[in-house]
Motif scaffolding. Structure first.
Motif, PDB file in Angstrom:
ATOM      1  N   SER A   1      -0.456   6.212   7.511  1.00  0.00           N
ATOM      2  CA  SER A   1       0.263   4.947   7.573  1.00  0.00           C
ATOM      3  C   SER A   1      -0.183   4.005   6.464  1.00  0.00           C
ATOM      4  O   SER A   1       0.643   3.335   5.834  1.00  0.00           O
TER       5      SER A   1
ATOM      6  N   LEU B   1       2.657   1.539  -0.744  1.00  0.00           N
ATOM      7  CA  LEU B   1       3.854   1.254  -1.546  1.00  0.00           C
ATOM      8  C   LEU B   1       4.396  -0.134  -1.214  1.00  0.00           C
ATOM      9  O   LEU B   1       4.852  -0.866  -2.101  1.00  0.00           O
ATOM     10  N   ASN B   2       4.350  -0.489   0.067  1.00  0.00           N
ATOM     11  CA  ASN B   2       4.767  -1.839   0.468  1.00  0.00           C
ATOM     12  C   ASN B   2       3.911  -2.894  -0.209  1.00  0.00           C
ATOM     13  O   ASN B   2       4.400  -3.937  -0.662  1.00  0.00           O
TER      14      ASN B   2
ATOM     15  N   SER C   1       7.286   6.014   8.875  1.00  0.00           N
ATOM     16  CA  SER C   1       6.784   5.490   7.603  1.00  0.00           C
ATOM     17  C   SER C   1       7.685   5.896   6.442  1.00  0.00           C
ATOM     18  O   SER C   1       7.912   5.111   5.514  1.00  0.00           O
ATOM     19  N   ILE C   2       8.191   7.134   6.482  1.00  0.00           N
ATOM     20  CA  ILE C   2       9.049   7.627   5.389  1.00  0.00           C
ATOM     21  C   ILE C   2      10.327   6.790   5.292  1.00  0.00           C
ATOM     22  O   ILE C   2      10.849   6.557   4.196  1.00  0.00           O
TER      23      ILE C   2
ATOM     24  N   ILE D   1       9.330   3.830   3.399  1.00  0.00           N
ATOM     25  CA  ILE D   1       9.014   4.223   2.023  1.00  0.00           C
ATOM     26  C   ILE D   1      10.300   4.418   1.217  1.00  0.00           C
ATOM     27  O   ILE D   1      10.403   3.989   0.067  1.00  0.00           O
TER      28      ILE D   1
ATOM     29  N   ASN E   1      11.758   1.238   0.123  1.00  0.00           N
ATOM     30  CA  ASN E   1      10.985   0.654  -0.974  1.00  0.00           C
ATOM     31  C   ASN E   1      11.232   1.366  -2.299  1.00  0.00           C
ATOM     32  O   ASN E   1      11.303   0.737  -3.352  1.00  0.00           O
ATOM     33  N   ILE E   2      11.353   2.691  -2.250  1.00  0.00           N
ATOM     34  CA  ILE E   2      11.610   3.453  -3.482  1.00  0.00           C
ATOM     35  C   ILE E   2      12.972   3.078  -4.066  1.00  0.00           C
ATOM     36  O   ILE E   2      13.115   2.882  -5.279  1.00  0.00           O
TER      37      ILE E   2
ATOM     38  N   SER F   1      -1.524   4.918   3.593  1.00  0.00           N
ATOM     39  CA  SER F   1      -1.043   5.480   2.325  1.00  0.00           C
ATOM     40  C   SER F   1       0.427   5.138   2.119  1.00  0.00           C
ATOM     41  O   SER F   1       0.846   4.760   1.020  1.00  0.00           O
ATOM     42  N   ALA F   2       1.194   5.277   3.194  1.00  0.00           N
ATOM     43  CA  ALA F   2       2.627   4.980   3.097  1.00  0.00           C
ATOM     44  C   ALA F   2       2.857   3.501   2.819  1.00  0.00           C
ATOM     45  O   ALA F   2       3.707   3.129   2.004  1.00  0.00           O
ATOM     46  N   ASN F   3       2.075   2.641   3.476  1.00  0.00           N
ATOM     47  CA  ASN F   3       2.257   1.205   3.299  1.00  0.00           C
ATOM     48  C   ASN F   3       1.626   0.687   2.019  1.00  0.00           C
ATOM     49  O   ASN F   3       1.780  -0.490   1.684  1.00  0.00           O
TER      50      ASN F   3
ATOM     51  N   SER G   1      18.215   3.323   3.780  1.00  0.00           N
ATOM     52  CA  SER G   1      17.123   3.791   4.648  1.00  0.00           C
ATOM     53  C   SER G   1      17.584   3.871   6.098  1.00  0.00           C
ATOM     54  O   SER G   1      17.092   4.698   6.872  1.00  0.00           O
TER      55      SER G   1
END
Length: 458
Positions: free
Chosen positions: A12, A18-19, A142-143, A146, A149-150, A14-16, A180
Motif C-alpha cells: 500500500s 505515486l500519490n 491500490s491499482i 495508481i 494517477n498514471i 509503495s502504491a501510494n 479508473s
C-alpha cells in the motif's frame, strides 16, 4: 509484526508513493505555471470535490463496516448485484440533476458541472474500492488509484507542452478518475449486473437500509470532519478573496503530503483488526501510538529545510508559505486521528462517537473561525483556528479511545502538545540548522526515556 500486515502495508505504501509524487509535483509545478487566482479556482474545485460523498448517503461506508474482514468469495453475488446496480442508477440520477441545477443556478458553471460529474464517478468508484478494501484485497484497490494517477501524469505532461489552465486541470482530473472507475468494474464485475436467481425485495431493502444506517454516521462524521478546515477556508475566500484563499490552500496542501503514507497504512489496518480479538487492540494501539507520533515529529524536522526551497521556487506564494508554521503540525494530529483513532473506533463500531466528535469539533472550530474572520478580521487567528480544531478532535478522540482500551493517555498527549509548541517556537529562528537541532533535542527528550517500553508489534 503480523506478516499479512507487513505485506499489505509495504504494498500500500509503495502504491501510494505515486500519490505522494503527484501531490508534490502538483505543489511545485501547477502554482508555478498558472496565476494565483487560477490556482485558487483549481483549489476551489478540489475543496468542493471533497464533498461528493454526501450524495452516496453512507452506502459504501456501510459495506466497508459490515463486511470488513470477510473473504471476497463469501459475498453473496446476487444480493450485491442487485444493491450495487440500484446504487449505480441512483448516483447517475443525482449527477444528472446536479448538472441541470448547475446550468441555471451557479455562477461558476465549470466548477459546478465538474462537481456534478464527480458525484457519479467518485461515489461509484469509492463503493468498488471499499468492497475490495473491506475484503482485504488491498492490491487491487491500490491499482485502481495508481491507474488514475498514471493517466493523470500522462495528461499532465501533455499540458506542459500545450499550456496550463485551471479548466484543463479539472478536465484531466475527471478523465483520469473516470477511466479508473471503468477499470474498477473489472475487479468487482461479478457484483454488478443481472442476478441469476430472484432476490426478495425485503432482502434488498434490508441490505440497503443496513448499509445506509451503518455508514450514515461515518458519512456525517466525514462531512463534519471536512468542515473543520472547510469552514475556515470558505471564510478566507469570503473575507479576503480567491487570491488569499489560493495562498492558504497551497500551505494546507503541503501540510497534507505526509498523510498519503499514513492513510496507506490505515487502509490495511481496519480489515486486519476485524480478524483479531479485541483483547489485542490495547497492545497494538499503545505501541502504534508511540511510534507513529515519534516518527511524525522526526519527519517534521525536514520541514525547516523544505520551507526555504518552497519559498525560492514559488516566491509569489511566500505569503501563504509563512503560515506553514501553524498548518504543518496539523499533519501530526490528523495522522494520529486518521490512522489510529478512526481505525480503532470503526473496528469497535463506535461510528456514532466519531460523528458526535466531529460535530462538536466543527462547531468549536467554526465559531472560532467566524469570530476570527468576520468579527476581528484577523487571518492569523483564522489559520490558527484550523490547527486548534484538528488538535481538539485528535486529543478528545485519543482520550475516549484510551479509556475504552484502558490505557494511559496523558503522557502521550503532553508529548504531542509540547512537541507542537516547540515546532512553532523554533520556526521563528533565522538560523535553520539551529531550529532543527533544538527541535530534535526536544523531541528526543520527550520520547527516548520511554522507548524501551514500546516494542515493534509482532
Amino acid at each position: 509484526m503480523n506478516r499479512l500486515l507487513v505485506k499489505n502495508i509495504l504494498f500500500s505504501i509503495s502504491a501510494n508513493g505515486l500519490n505522494l509524487l503527484i501531490s508534490t509535483v502538483l505543489i511545485f509545478i501547477v502554482p508555478k505555471n498558472i496565476g494565483v487566482v487560477e490556482y485558487g479556482f483549481w483549489q476551489m474545485y478540489l475543496l468542493y470535490g471533497s464533498y461528493v460523498s454526501f450524495f452516496h448517503l453512507g452506502f459504501p461506508d456501510g459495506v466497508y463496516l459490515r463486511y470488513g474482514g470477510k473473504d471476497y468469495s463469501s459475498l453473496d453475488e446476487n444480493v450485491f448485484k442487485k444493491i450495487n446496480t440500484l446504487f449505480l442508477f441512483f448516483q447517475l440520477m443525482i449527477s444528472i440533476l446536479l448538472i441541470l441545477f448547475s446550468l441555471f443556478i451557479f455562477d461558476n458553471k465549470i466548477i459546478a458541472i465538474a462537481f456534478s460529474v464527480s458525484v457519479f464517478i467518485l461515489n461509484i468508484r469509492t463503493n468498488n474500492i471499499y468492497i475490495l478494501q473491506a475484503t482485504n484485497r488491498v492490491k487491487e484497490s491500490s491499482i485502481i488509484l495508481i491507474l488514475a494517477n498514471i493517466i493523470f501524469i500522462f495528461l499532465f505532461i501533455i499540458l506542459i507542452f500545450i499550456g496550463f489552465s485551471w479548466e484543463r486541470l479539472i478536465l484531466i482530473d475527471l478523465v483520469s478518475k473516470f477511466l479508473s472507475l471503468i477499470y474498477s468494474f473489472t475487479k468487482v464485475e461479478n457484483l454488478y449486473g443481472s442476478t441469476s436467481t430472484k432476490i426478495k425485495k425485503e432482502i434488498i431493502f434490508f441490505e440497503i437500509k443496513e448499509n445506509i444506517l451503518s455508514g450514515g454516521a461515518i458519512l456525517i462524521a466525514y462531512i463534519l470532519g471536512l468542515l473543520i478546515l472547510g469552514v475556515s477556508r470558505w471564510l478566507v475566500d469570503y473575507q479576503w478573496g480567491v487570491e488569499i484563499f489560493a495562498q492558504i490552500s497551497l500551505a494546507i496542501s503541503v501540510s497534507n503530503i505526509a498523510l498519503v503514507f499514513i492513510n496507506a497504512i490505515g487502509i490495511v489496518m481496519f480489515p486486519l483488526l476485524k480478524t483479531i480479538t479485541e483483547e489485542k487492540y490495547q497492545m497494538i494501539y499503545v505501541n502504534s501510538r508511540y511510534w507513529l507520533t515519534f516518527f511524525l515529529f522526526l519527519l517534521s524536522a525536514f520541514f525547516f529545510l523544505f520551507k526555504p526551497l518552497l519559498e525560492f521556487w514559488l516566491p509569489q506564494y511566500s505569503f501563504g508559505i509563512t503560515y506553514l508554521y501553524f498548518l504543518f503540525p496539523i499533519c501530526i494530529f490528523e495522522s494520529n486521528n486518521s490512522l489510529l483513532n478512526l481505525t480503532f473506533l470503526k473496528a469497535l463500531r463506535k461510528e456514532r462517537f466519531i460523528m458526535y466528535l466531529n460535530f462538536f469539533t466543527a462547531i468549536f472550530s467554526g465559531i472560532i473561525a467566524y469570530f476570527s474572520a468576520i468579527i476581528f478580521n484577523n487571518l492569523n487567528m483564522v489559520v490558527f483556528s484550523m490547527l486548534l480544531g484538528i488538535m481538539f478532535r485528535s486529543i478528545l478522540g485519543e482520550i475516549y479511545l484510551s479509556i475504552k482500551l484502558e490505557t494511559k493517555y496523558m503522557v502521550n498527549i503532553t508529548r504531542e502538545v509540547i512537541g507542537t509548541l516547540a515546532f512553532i517556537f523554533v520556526s521563528d529562528f533565522e538560523n535553520i540548522f539551529l531550529s532543527i537541532v533544538i527541535f530534535l533535542l526536544v523531541i528526543l527528550f520527550l520520547f527516548l526515556p520511554d522507548i524501551k517500553k514500546y516494542k515493534i508489534i509482532r
